[in-house]
Design a protein around this motif. Structure first.
Motif, mmCIF file in Angstrom:
data_model
loop_
_atom_site.group_PDB
_atom_site.id
_atom_site.type_symbol
_atom_site.label_atom_id
_atom_site.label_comp_id
_atom_site.label_asym_id
_atom_site.label_seq_id
_atom_site.Cartn_x
_atom_site.Cartn_y
_atom_site.Cartn_z
ATOM 1 N N GLY A 100 -11.987 -11.706 7.836
ATOM 2 C CA GLY A 100 -11.034 -11.249 8.837
ATOM 3 C C GLY A 100 -9.597 -11.444 8.426
ATOM 4 N N HIS A 101 -9.284 -12.591 7.814
ATOM 5 C CA HIS A 101 -7.893 -12.855 7.414
ATOM 6 C C HIS A 101 -7.459 -11.887 6.322
ATOM 7 N N PHE A 102 -8.385 -11.497 5.438
ATOM 8 C CA PHE A 102 -8.035 -10.540 4.388
ATOM 9 C C PHE A 102 -7.770 -9.166 4.993
ATOM 10 N N GLN A 103 -8.553 -8.780 5.965
ATOM 11 C CA GLN A 103 -8.356 -7.477 6.606
ATOM 12 C C GLN A 103 -7.034 -7.417 7.358
ATOM 13 N N ARG A 104 -6.650 -8.535 7.967
ATOM 14 C CA ARG A 104 -5.346 -8.567 8.644
ATOM 15 C C ARG A 104 -4.203 -8.441 7.619
ATOM 16 N N PHE A 105 -4.352 -9.130 6.504
ATOM 17 C CA PHE A 105 -3.369 -9.031 5.422
ATOM 18 C C PHE A 105 -3.323 -7.609 4.870
ATOM 19 N N TRP A 106 -4.498 -7.017 4.664
ATOM 20 C CA TRP A 106 -4.584 -5.668 4.102
ATOM 21 C C TRP A 106 -3.925 -4.637 5.022
ATOM 22 N N ARG A 107 -4.083 -4.805 6.316
ATOM 23 C CA ARG A 107 -3.472 -3.881 7.271
ATOM 24 C C ARG A 107 -1.953 -3.917 7.169
ATOM 25 N N LYS A 108 -1.402 -5.115 7.064
ATOM 26 C CA LYS A 108 0.049 -5.248 6.916
ATOM 27 C C LYS A 108 0.504 -4.661 5.581
ATOM 28 N N LEU A 109 -0.270 -4.943 4.534
ATOM 29 C CA LEU A 109 0.056 -4.430 3.208
ATOM 30 C C LEU A 109 0.087 -2.910 3.196
ATOM 31 N N ALA A 110 -0.940 -2.295 3.760
ATOM 32 C CA ALA A 110 -1.022 -0.834 3.772
ATOM 33 C C ALA A 110 0.143 -0.226 4.541
ATOM 34 N N PHE A 111 0.497 -0.844 5.655
ATOM 35 C CA PHE A 111 1.603 -0.337 6.462
ATOM 36 C C PHE A 111 2.927 -0.435 5.718
ATOM 37 N N LEU A 112 3.229 -1.609 5.174
ATOM 38 C CA LEU A 112 4.506 -1.798 4.484
ATOM 39 C C LEU A 112 4.598 -0.937 3.230
ATOM 40 N N ALA A 113 3.495 -0.820 2.494
ATOM 41 C CA ALA A 113 3.512 -0.006 1.276
ATOM 42 C C ALA A 113 3.879 1.439 1.598
ATOM 43 N N THR A 114 3.340 1.948 2.693
ATOM 44 C CA THR A 114 3.641 3.319 3.098
ATOM 45 C C THR A 114 5.128 3.493 3.405
ATOM 46 N N CYS A 115 5.752 2.440 3.913
ATOM 47 C CA CYS A 115 7.173 2.518 4.285
ATOM 48 C C CYS A 115 8.089 2.719 3.087
ATOM 49 N N ASP A 154 -2.387 11.004 4.141
ATOM 50 C CA ASP A 154 -3.222 9.825 4.355
ATOM 51 C C ASP A 154 -2.467 8.609 3.836
ATOM 52 N N PRO A 155 -1.480 8.107 4.588
ATOM 53 C CA PRO A 155 -0.605 7.044 4.092
ATOM 54 C C PRO A 155 -1.341 5.782 3.664
ATOM 55 N N GLY A 156 -2.454 5.471 4.334
ATOM 56 C CA GLY A 156 -3.197 4.266 3.976
ATOM 57 C C GLY A 156 -3.804 4.321 2.597
ATOM 58 N N ARG A 157 -3.843 5.522 1.995
ATOM 59 C CA ARG A 157 -4.417 5.679 0.670
ATOM 60 C C ARG A 157 -3.350 5.634 -0.429
ATOM 61 N N LEU A 158 -2.088 5.559 -0.062
ATOM 62 C CA LEU A 158 -1.006 5.561 -1.049
ATOM 63 C C LEU A 158 -0.419 4.167 -1.247
ATOM 64 N N ILE A 159 -1.258 3.162 -1.123
ATOM 65 C CA ILE A 159 -0.805 1.780 -1.270
ATOM 66 C C ILE A 159 -0.192 1.540 -2.647
ATOM 67 N N LEU A 160 -0.846 2.008 -3.695
ATOM 68 C CA LEU A 160 -0.347 1.773 -5.047
ATOM 69 C C LEU A 160 1.016 2.425 -5.253
ATOM 70 N N HIS A 161 1.186 3.623 -4.732
ATOM 71 C CA HIS A 161 2.467 4.313 -4.868
ATOM 72 C C HIS A 161 3.584 3.529 -4.176
ATOM 73 N N GLY A 162 3.277 3.015 -2.985
ATOM 74 C CA GLY A 162 4.270 2.224 -2.262
ATOM 75 C C GLY A 162 4.637 0.957 -2.993
ATOM 76 N N LEU A 163 3.644 0.280 -3.537
ATOM 77 C CA LEU A 163 3.902 -0.954 -4.283
ATOM 78 C C LEU A 163 4.795 -0.682 -5.488
ATOM 79 N N LEU A 164 4.503 0.382 -6.205
ATOM 80 C CA LEU A 164 5.278 0.694 -7.404
ATOM 81 C C LEU A 164 6.716 1.074 -7.079
ATOM 82 N N ARG A 165 6.961 1.532 -5.865
ATOM 83 C CA ARG A 165 8.320 1.887 -5.452
ATOM 84 C C ARG A 165 9.068 0.728 -4.798
ATOM 85 N N SER A 166 8.369 -0.353 -4.486
ATOM 86 C CA SER A 166 8.980 -1.422 -3.694
ATOM 87 C C SER A 166 9.891 -2.344 -4.487
ATOM 88 N N GLY A 167 9.673 -2.446 -5.809
ATOM 89 C CA GLY A 167 10.562 -3.303 -6.589
ATOM 90 C C GLY A 167 9.867 -4.466 -7.251
#
Length: 383
Positions: A213-228, A237-250
């Motif tokens: 459960g704690h990992f899923q809560r973390f993953w939900r936040k991660l997916a949301f922020l990565a999309t931003c 499908d923003p939840g599927r672009l996690i890697l793209h968001g991470l690579l753009r985040s810095g």
């Protein structure tokens, strides 16, 4: 009356919350009281720093003195919103209530700045318009952190993180003085907990963590922020672009990038609106200079066919890697080994073969790359 004996502090110590409501009803000016002059803490700072303080009391004091929401105390430069976000693991009403009060206050301030002034001659003149100050949600503390950093660092509820971004989407791009974006703070905070550390360690070994459960809560936040971080207008499908968001985040740790690849390898197959897979962005942006080879290998392990994929501009990863001067030993050889036929594919911009493009780049890296590419397939000189 000394600050150490202020009635508000005494009532907080005894958890007399209803008495405090009555106190502020009868003494509304006390909301402006500076509890600790040395640290510059207002009543709102004090209440927001107490985890047990009920949300309705914080709301009352914020409405009595909304300016305090954006005031920074002197010691660490925190606003009440910073403090509230550190105590939002269970309840979301405190932080969201502060954001709502802050929004109303800022709108009122904006209206007052635009309100006409009556001149002695009876002609209305516009008030001098000053550039709008940075919104309270973007205020950085002594370490350069916004309230979003505080929320990510203290496991705040998803709804609080969502509300902070909604208040001002620019907040995801504000980094600390150490150049740390909020999404990196989220990861670092999670792996500093024992359950988080164990979950990430297992996930990096390929073990499924979906049941935690704690990992899923973390993953939900991660997916949301990565999309931003995508900054795109069409995200199917923003939840599927996690890697793209991470690579753009810095500023990221290599294991943070590898985590989604291990947890859900299919993410490496997802293209953004420009047709870029994660591999395209990885070799173009080069966020892991010291561990570039490891990042390229991990991406190709998740999706080996990515080496042959062209984006909407016709570029495939090898061409982008050469343009961005990735050394052979940093992973260019891995791209060629995984897709040996790519050395025969021309650059859509120049119509040059990869070895010719490398030769045009100039410098020692280009010279080495040109030689290695010809070593792989010498008959390229005859094409």
């Amino acid at each position: 009356m000394g600050d150490h004996h202020h009635p508000v502090e005494l009532m907080i110590g005894e958890a007399r919350w209803q008495d405090l409501v009555v106190y502020f009803d009868e003494n509304p000016e006390e909301a402006k009281h500076i509890v600790n002059p040395a640290h510059g803490r207002t009543m709102l700072h004090l209440l927001c720093s107490v985890g047990a303080c009920p949300w309705y009391l914080i709301k009352k004091v914020a409405e009595l003195y909304p300016k305090a929401i954006t005031l920074q105390e002197k010691r660490y430069g925190d606003t009440p919103l910073h403090l509230s976000c550190r105590n939002s693991q269970v309840t979301i009403k405190k932080s969201i209530g502060l954001l709502e009060s802050m929004e109303r206050y800022e709108k009122q301030q904006e209206l007052e700045r635009k309100e006409p002034l009556a001149t002695p001659g009876g002609v209305d003149e516009q008030r001098p318009h000053f550039s709008r100050p940075v919104g309270g949600v973007l205020v950085r503390n002594r370490f350069g952190g916004t309230p979003l950093h505080s929320a990510c660092n203290h496991n705040a509820a998803f709804e609080v993180i969502q509300a902070l971004v909604s208040a001002d989407p620019r907040i995801v791009s504000v980094t600390t003085h150490d150049n740390i974006p909020p999404i990196a703070t989220l990861y670092t905070s999670y792996i500093q907990t024992i359950p988080g550390y164990m979950a990430v360690a297992k996930a990096l070994k390929g073990e499924d963590q979906s049941g935690a459960g704690h990992f899923q809560r973390f993953w939900r936040k991660l997916a949301f922020l990565a999309t931003c971080y995508l900054g795109q207008t069409r995200v199917l499908d923003p939840g599927r672009l996690i890697l793209h968001g991470l690579l753009r985040s810095g500023n990221l740790q290599i294991n943070f990038y590898k985590l989604p690849l291990k947890h859900d390898p299919s993410l490496a197959k997802v293209a953004d609106e420009d047709g870029n897979l994660a591999l395209h962005l990885l070799v173009e942006r080069r966020p892991f200079r010291l561990k570039e080879r490891e990042a390229i290998e991990s991406t190709l392990q998740a999706h080996p066919e990515a080496v042959h994929a062209r984006n909407n501009s016709g570029d495939f990863p090898l061409i982008l890697a050469i343009r961005n001067k990735i050394p052979w030993r940093n992973g260019l050889d891995v791209l060629v080994k995984t897709g040996p036929t790519t050395v025969q594919k021309r650059d859509p911009m120049t119509d040059l073969l990869p070895f010719q493009l490398a030769a045009c780049e100039g410098g020692n890296v280009a010279l080495d790359t040109t030689y290695k590419l010809l070593t792989v397939q010498p008959d390229l000189l005859q094409i």
